[in-house]
Scaffold this motif. Structure first.
Motif, PDB file in Angstrom:
ATOM      1  N   THR A 184      75.099   0.693 -11.286  1.00  0.00           N
ATOM      2  CA  THR A 184      74.430  -0.541 -10.857  1.00  0.00           C
ATOM      3  C   THR A 184      72.931  -0.303 -10.801  1.00  0.00           C
ATOM      4  O   THR A 184      72.462   0.841 -10.735  1.00  0.00           O
ATOM      5  N   VAL A 185      72.165  -1.402 -10.806  1.00  0.00           N
ATOM      6  CA  VAL A 185      70.702  -1.290 -10.714  1.00  0.00           C
ATOM      7  C   VAL A 185      70.306  -0.630  -9.396  1.00  0.00           C
ATOM      8  O   VAL A 185      69.395   0.210  -9.354  1.00  0.00           O
ATOM      9  N   ASN A 186      70.979  -0.992  -8.309  1.00  0.00           N
ATOM     10  CA  ASN A 186      70.637  -0.409  -7.009  1.00  0.00           C
ATOM     11  C   ASN A 186      70.846   1.106  -6.996  1.00  0.00           C
ATOM     12  O   ASN A 186      70.051   1.848  -6.422  1.00  0.00           O
ATOM     13  N   GLU A 187      71.921   1.568  -7.650  1.00  0.00           N
ATOM     14  CA  GLU A 187      72.161   3.016  -7.713  1.00  0.00           C
ATOM     15  C   GLU A 187      71.150   3.705  -8.629  1.00  0.00           C
ATOM     16  O   GLU A 187      70.782   4.856  -8.402  1.00  0.00           O
ATOM     17  N   ILE A 188      70.710   3.014  -9.671  1.00  0.00           N
ATOM     18  CA  ILE A 188      69.655   3.566 -10.534  1.00  0.00           C
ATOM     19  C   ILE A 188      68.360   3.738  -9.728  1.00  0.00           C
ATOM     20  O   ILE A 188      67.665   4.751  -9.840  1.00  0.00           O
ATOM     21  N   LEU A 189      68.050   2.747  -8.900  1.00  0.00           N
ATOM     22  CA  LEU A 189      66.852   2.843  -8.065  1.00  0.00           C
ATOM     23  C   LEU A 189      66.968   3.973  -7.041  1.00  0.00           C
ATOM     24  O   LEU A 189      65.972   4.638  -6.726  1.00  0.00           O
ATOM     25  N   GLU A 190      68.182   4.197  -6.532  1.00  0.00           N
ATOM     26  CA  GLU A 190      68.398   5.330  -5.621  1.00  0.00           C
ATOM     27  C   GLU A 190      68.161   6.646  -6.354  1.00  0.00           C
ATOM     28  O   GLU A 190      67.565   7.576  -5.808  1.00  0.00           O
ATOM     29  N   TYR A 191      68.633   6.721  -7.603  1.00  0.00           N
ATOM     30  CA  TYR A 191      68.415   7.928  -8.393  1.00  0.00           C
ATOM     31  C   TYR A 191      66.930   8.140  -8.661  1.00  0.00           C
ATOM     32  O   TYR A 191      66.439   9.271  -8.637  1.00  0.00           O
ATOM     33  N   TYR A 192      66.216   7.047  -8.892  1.00  0.00           N
ATOM     34  CA  TYR A 192      64.769   7.135  -9.108  1.00  0.00           C
ATOM     35  C   TYR A 192      64.085   7.750  -7.881  1.00  0.00           C
ATOM     36  O   TYR A 192      63.184   8.588  -8.010  1.00  0.00           O
ATOM     37  N   ALA A 193      64.531   7.345  -6.696  1.00  0.00           N
ATOM     38  CA  ALA A 193      63.967   7.904  -5.464  1.00  0.00           C
ATOM     39  C   ALA A 193      64.269   9.398  -5.364  1.00  0.00           C
ATOM     40  O   ALA A 193      63.415  10.194  -4.931  1.00  0.00           O
ATOM     41  N   GLN A 194      65.464   9.793  -5.792  1.00  0.00           N
ATOM     42  CA  GLN A 194      65.831  11.213  -5.772  1.00  0.00           C
ATOM     43  C   GLN A 194      64.973  12.015  -6.744  1.00  0.00           C
ATOM     44  O   GLN A 194      64.599  13.152  -6.469  1.00  0.00           O
ATOM     45  N   ILE A 195      64.686  11.406  -7.907  1.00  0.00           N
ATOM     46  CA  ILE A 195      63.816  12.068  -8.898  1.00  0.00           C
ATOM     47  C   ILE A 195      62.460  12.380  -8.283  1.00  0.00           C
ATOM     48  O   ILE A 195      61.936  13.494  -8.398  1.00  0.00           O
ATOM     49  N   GLU A 196      61.893  11.373  -7.642  1.00  0.00           N
ATOM     50  CA  GLU A 196      60.565  11.564  -7.044  1.00  0.00           C
ATOM     51  C   GLU A 196      60.591  12.669  -5.985  1.00  0.00           C
ATOM     52  O   GLU A 196      59.669  13.486  -5.905  1.00  0.00           O
ATOM     53  N   GLU A 197      61.667  12.677  -5.196  1.00  0.00           N
ATOM     54  CA  GLU A 197      61.782  13.698  -4.143  1.00  0.00           C
ATOM     55  C   GLU A 197      61.902  15.093  -4.745  1.00  0.00           C
ATOM     56  O   GLU A 197      61.249  16.041  -4.300  1.00  0.00           O
ATOM     57  N   GLU A 198      62.755  15.225  -5.795  1.00  0.00           N
ATOM     58  CA  GLU A 198      62.934  16.538  -6.419  1.00  0.00           C
ATOM     59  C   GLU A 198      61.666  16.997  -7.135  1.00  0.00           C
ATOM     60  O   GLU A 198      61.314  18.182  -7.096  1.00  0.00           O
ATOM     61  N   MET A 199      60.969  16.073  -7.784  1.00  0.00           N
ATOM     62  CA  MET A 199      59.710  16.440  -8.450  1.00  0.00           C
ATOM     63  C   MET A 199      58.690  16.946  -7.437  1.00  0.00           C
ATOM     64  O   MET A 199      57.963  17.926  -7.695  1.00  0.00           O
ATOM     65  N   GLU A 200      58.653  16.280  -6.307  1.00  0.00           N
ATOM     66  CA  GLU A 200      57.715  16.702  -5.259  1.00  0.00           C
ATOM     67  C   GLU A 200      58.065  18.102  -4.755  1.00  0.00           C
ATOM     68  O   GLU A 200      57.191  18.935  -4.513  1.00  0.00           O
ATOM     69  N   GLU A 201      59.372  18.391  -4.645  1.00  0.00           N
ATOM     70  CA  GLU A 201      59.801  19.712  -4.195  1.00  0.00           C
ATOM     71  C   GLU A 201      59.405  20.796  -5.192  1.00  0.00           C
ATOM     72  O   GLU A 201      58.936  21.866  -4.796  1.00  0.00           O
ATOM     73  N   ILE A 202      59.628  20.518  -6.484  1.00  0.00           N
ATOM     74  CA  ILE A 202      59.300  21.515  -7.511  1.00  0.00           C
ATOM     75  C   ILE A 202      57.788  21.709  -7.606  1.00  0.00           C
ATOM     76  O   ILE A 202      57.294  22.840  -7.706  1.00  0.00           O
ATOM     77  N   THR A 203      57.056  20.596  -7.570  1.00  0.00           N
ATOM     78  CA  THR A 203      55.592  20.677  -7.683  1.00  0.00           C
ATOM     79  C   THR A 203      54.995  21.458  -6.507  1.00  0.00           C
ATOM     80  O   THR A 203      54.053  22.234  -6.674  1.00  0.00           O
TER      81      THR A 203
END
Length: 570
Positions: A320-339
């Motif tokens: 669903t679009v809502n779950e895609i947006l949740e995944y997008y939030a996870q991407i940002e969080e993981e990128m911040e952790e790696i960076t």
């Protein structure tokens, strides 16, 4: 307790139905008659592993069904039933297991379909099966800690639950730390992938619930003609001369003439007027909605294109679009952790240290409860050893030395930091050694029987099953084992397969298992023995072949001794 057991098309059993009572039920018969097959069926009923080999040759499926009655209102089965949404009425539980010829397993509890794991959860609170295989499990020190935990199940279970929560959290943090800390190249590749995904989703510019709203709009546009015609026909039927509203208005005016003369007419006149104005307002709304309808084929094309794009993203990122947006939030969080890996590693290290300290404290509390339980268990075991002619034996529970130092939390495992072994010495002057290094087969049977007797009153199981626990014993030890099994039956229903006449004589109910051949097929039959038949069966067990008067007298003497013992056993 297990009240009824029904077995159909299982191994060599065609169809068998058995009724069980309280106390001790003994099952005897010739070797190969099918005694252990009945226990195998009960094991499957309790969630044991099944196989197509259990399905009787030529049958489509094997069926096993057991009825259990629960008298105690605080029995653990009620907690299980509430946990898994199984309704219990009149204290009755029906477990059912079906194994099909193609290997499928179907499990039910009180007619509700459940998984095999859930059936096993119910089974272990109702049935405790002790077989020769389980005696072998006593030889494995890895199992000793689980046996000790059964001694004080409520206290230990609560402490273990609190520890397990922290240990799992600690394990998760450690895993996260390793993943973030290991392999710089892998992290770089992961960051590249996340940046690509982030850019793709940013360009998509998704809005919450966008897919649902677009699908609704598409449905409206694609069915424009049907919607328009339906609304137009509805409006035409209601509005205009000699249409719905006109007739309702005439009815309203007609009933007004008599409203002052009859309370019923007065009430209904008001209702008709109210409904007229409601319907009139509804008609205006339908007209306004018709005026607002607009068919735009270009908009329909836009929606189709947008939905195609969204569906492409759904295949990659979520349903669903809502779950895609949740995944997008996870991407940002993981990128911040790696960076900002170094700061996150430092933060994780602090969390790990803090959780490790808390987990160690819980493990220490679990250790203290186990130590207290082990002292009580050792004391009880020593009392029981004497009654089974192991009076010279000494028993203890060995705990590994408690860890110390800053790295003590690293020694934590799923059971805390405890490493436990059952230790025994069966001869005076000999040092205690690990159970598997000292005990013979006969001694192991007696020690396991002792533990079962002790655990029966602690576990709360309704039925204890012994499958040839008398292996390797004879004489006075056999008599002692028979007496111990009777004592177990005072706290729980006991079903026992035996080859010892001393044990069989103790039966409150004696069932005989025999194998017959009819029409070139072998079947197992079960019958309950009368007093005279019991004497004959005991005589056969004593002599092994020909029945003699001496054997019958011996059998009667065994029954008299058994009756005397049971009458004096509390």
């Amino acid at each position: 307790m297990l009240t009824e057991l029904s077995i159909r098309d299982f191994a060599i059993i065609d169809q068998v139905s058995m009724t069980f009572n309280e106390g001790l039920t003994v099952l005897t018969g010739e070797t190969g008659a099918g005694k252990s097959i009945i226990i195998d069926a009960v094991q499957l009923l309790a969630g044991g592993r099944g196989s197509v080999e259990f399905v009787r040759h030529g049958a489509k499926k094997a069926e096993i069904e057991g009825l259990f009655t629960i008298e105690a209102n605080d029995h653990p089965i009620y907690e299980k039933s509430e946990q898994y949404g199984v309704e219990i009425q009149d204290g009755q539980i029906v477990l059912q297991r079906v194994i099909t010829a193609n290997g499928k397993s179907i499990c039910r509890v009180n007619s509700k379909l459940v998984t095999l794991a859930i059936l096993k959860e119910f089974g272990k609170t109702l049935i405790d099966i002790h077989s020769q295989h389980e005696t072998q499990s006593l030889m494995d020190p890895e199992n000793h800690i689980n046996l000790l935990d059964l001694y004080e199940p409520k206290k230990i279970a609560k402490a273990k639950q609190e520890y397990t929560y922290l240990y799992e959290k600690l394990s998760m943090l450690r895993k996260k730390y390793r993943q973030l800390n290991d392999n710089e190249q892998e992290m770089a590749h992961r960051l590249d992938l996340l940046e690509f995904q982030q850019k793709e989703l940013e360009q998509a510019n998704l809005a919450p619930d966008e897919d649902k709203e677009l699908e609704e709009e598409r449905a409206t546009l694609a069915n424009y003609e049907r919607i328009y015609q339906s609304l137009q026909d509805t409006y035409t039927a209601l509005y205009g001369e000699h249409r719905g509203l006109d007739w309702l208005n005439q009815a309203q005016m007609a009933i007004q003439d008599a409203k002052d003369y009859d309370p019923f007419i007065s009430e209904k006149a008001d209702e008709i007027s109210s409904n007229y104005y409601i319907l009139e307002e509804l008609t205006y709304q339908i007209r306004n909605h018709i005026d607002s309808l607009e068919y735009d084929p270009s908009r329909l094309n836009e929606i189709e294109a947008r939905l195609d794009e969204i569906n492409r993203l759904k295949k990659k990122y979520g349903p669903t679009v809502n779950e895609i947006l949740e995944y997008y939030a996870q991407i940002e969080e993981e990128m911040e952790e790696i960076t900002n890996k170094d700061s996150h590693l430092s933060n994780l290290a602090n969390q790990i240290q803090e959780i490790a300290q808390d987990a160690y404290l819980e493990a220490k509390q679990l250790h203290d409860i186990r130590k207290h339980a082990s002292d009580s268990l050792v004391e009880e075991v020593h009392k029981e050893l004497k009654s089974l002619y192991l009076e010279k034996a000494t028993f203890s529970i060995s705990f590994a030395e408690e860890p110390a130092g800053e790295d003590k939390a690293k020694l934590l495992h799923t059971n805390g930091f405890d490493q436990i072994r059952f230790m025994i010495s069966t001869n005076p002057g000999e040092p205690q050694k690990a159970l598997n290094k000292v005990a013979s087969g006969g001694e192991m049977s007696r020690i396991m029987l002792i533990l079962k007797k002790i655990f029966a009153k602690h576990q709360g199981v309704t039925s204890v099953i012994f499958d040839e626990v008398d292996t390797g014993v004879s004489g006075r030890v056999a008599q002692a084992i028979a007496e111990k099994i009777v004592q177990v039956s005072k706290d729980s229903q006991v079903l026992c397969i035996t080859h010892l006449p001393q044990v069989a004589a103790m039966a409150d109910t004696h069932k005989f298992i025999e194998k017959r051949q009819e029409k070139n097929r072998t079947s197992t039959l079960v019958s309950e023995l009368s007093s005279e038949q019991q004497v004959e069966e005991l005589s056969r067990m004593i002599t092994g072949t020909k029945l003699t008067e001496t054997a019958k007298e011996h059998a009667k003497e065994l029954l008299e001794l058994a009756s005397s013992f049971k009458s004096h056993t509390v």
